[in-house]
Design a protein around this motif. Sequence first.
Motif, PDB file in Angstrom:
ATOM      1  N   VAL A  34       0.833  -1.205   0.000  1.00  0.00           N
ATOM      2  CA  VAL A  34       0.000   0.000   0.000  1.00  0.00           C
ATOM      3  C   VAL A  34       0.870   1.259   0.000  1.00  0.00           C
ATOM      4  O   VAL A  34       0.692   2.158  -0.835  1.00  0.00           O
ATOM      5  CB  VAL A  34      -0.951  -0.004   1.216  1.00  0.00           C
ATOM      6  N   TYR A  38       2.318   4.914  -3.226  1.00  0.00           N
ATOM      7  CA  TYR A  38       2.630   6.354  -3.175  1.00  0.00           C
ATOM      8  C   TYR A  38       4.094   6.591  -3.538  1.00  0.00           C
ATOM      9  O   TYR A  38       4.423   7.564  -4.231  1.00  0.00           O
ATOM     10  CB  TYR A  38       2.344   6.915  -1.781  1.00  0.00           C
ATOM     11  N   ALA A 154      -3.407   5.730   5.818  1.00  0.00           N
ATOM     12  CA  ALA A 154      -3.490   5.756   4.356  1.00  0.00           C
ATOM     13  C   ALA A 154      -4.934   5.882   3.889  1.00  0.00           C
ATOM     14  O   ALA A 154      -5.225   6.588   2.912  1.00  0.00           O
ATOM     15  CB  ALA A 154      -2.860   4.487   3.776  1.00  0.00           C
ATOM     16  N   PHE A 155      -5.856   5.218   4.575  1.00  0.00           N
ATOM     17  CA  PHE A 155      -7.271   5.295   4.210  1.00  0.00           C
ATOM     18  C   PHE A 155      -7.836   6.691   4.488  1.00  0.00           C
ATOM     19  O   PHE A 155      -8.543   7.266   3.637  1.00  0.00           O
ATOM     20  CB  PHE A 155      -8.059   4.245   4.992  1.00  0.00           C
ATOM     21  N   HIS A 158      -6.035   9.331   2.112  1.00  0.00           N
ATOM     22  CA  HIS A 158      -5.762   8.849   0.764  1.00  0.00           C
ATOM     23  C   HIS A 158      -5.910   9.948  -0.294  1.00  0.00           C
ATOM     24  O   HIS A 158      -5.029  10.136  -1.133  1.00  0.00           O
ATOM     25  CB  HIS A 158      -6.699   7.683   0.432  1.00  0.00           C
ATOM     26  N   LYS A 159      -7.001  10.675  -0.261  1.00  0.00           N
ATOM     27  CA  LYS A 159      -7.230  11.714  -1.265  1.00  0.00           C
ATOM     28  C   LYS A 159      -6.144  12.784  -1.212  1.00  0.00           C
ATOM     29  O   LYS A 159      -5.648  13.238  -2.247  1.00  0.00           O
ATOM     30  CB  LYS A 159      -8.604  12.346  -1.057  1.00  0.00           C
ATOM     31  N   VAL A 162      -2.809  11.353  -2.496  1.00  0.00           N
ATOM     32  CA  VAL A 162      -2.850  11.212  -3.954  1.00  0.00           C
ATOM     33  C   VAL A 162      -2.713  12.579  -4.624  1.00  0.00           C
ATOM     34  O   VAL A 162      -1.996  12.730  -5.620  1.00  0.00           O
ATOM     35  CB  VAL A 162      -4.148  10.515  -4.392  1.00  0.00           C
ATOM     36  N   MET A 227      -3.809   0.060  -5.948  1.00  0.00           N
ATOM     37  CA  MET A 227      -3.721  -0.014  -4.497  1.00  0.00           C
ATOM     38  C   MET A 227      -4.199  -1.359  -3.976  1.00  0.00           C
ATOM     39  O   MET A 227      -3.810  -1.788  -2.884  1.00  0.00           O
ATOM     40  CB  MET A 227      -4.548   1.108  -3.866  1.00  0.00           C
TER      41      MET A 227
END
Length: 288
Positions: A34, A38, A154-155, A158-159, A162, A227
């Motif tokens: 995961v 990135y 990360a969850f 995430h946005k 990214v 992912m």
Amino acid sequence: MTPVDFIRDLFNPDLAFLPKALLIAVMSAIVCGVVGCYVVLRGMAFIGDAVAHAVFPGLAVAFVVSGSLVLGGTIAGVITALLVAAFSQNRRLKEDSVIGVFFVAAFALGIVIISRAPGYAGSLQQFLFGSITGIPDRDVFVVGLTGVVILLVAFLLHKELVAVTLDREMARSVGLRTFWLDIVLYVMVTLAVVISVQTIGNILVLALLITPAATARLLTDRLGVMMFLAPVIGGVSALVGLYLSWSWDLPVGGTIVLTLTAVFLGGWLLAPRHGLLASRMRLVRGAA
């Protein structure tokens, strides 16, 4: 050794270290898969390698004093990152030069520290190349808890991660704090490296971070699918690598890395859109 024999060994009370090694290897591979997405998207492979060197003195100190490897590695990684940030303010030196100086120095410091421990040669080999023996029960829980925290961060971010990964200027223009998001990502990379060191070793840990994500990148153009694929590739490769190493008495870390590399080469050749064979087929059809 057949897969059935391997499964029997997993449930053999006299081989209690084997299922623990499998759990840590698979959990580490999933987390690295995961986080590695990135890293690959941002072209940060050098940073991943540098972090693997930076955490070594913390791991060495924790080992010598019988402390927490995760805590020791994290502290060492953060301190080294702060030193790099401070010295990078001198614009006469570029950041990559400062990174090259401090992260390699941190690795050398770790070697000096570990040399003071009893059984220096065996301890150094364990850290550099990984070991499936002697993994304490507490490390399984520490790796599991740390992995859950990394995946949760990360969850939740995430946005934002990214956005910073794909277009920093746009992310900054919409008000995202890119500096602090960078720090969060560096800490995630540090933790992912630390929890993977025991199984795959400090030298080879970069492969667990980069190769599954790079393979997934070849297989899909969609970030969400990437992912998902990266941790699956990492987890399955860790399982297969551990099985092969146990069956043929091979080093665990090296076998897992070679398994990952074989999967990457398969993707490079056979990926439906970006594989070598698919590209050649398109050229042939275009010429026809």
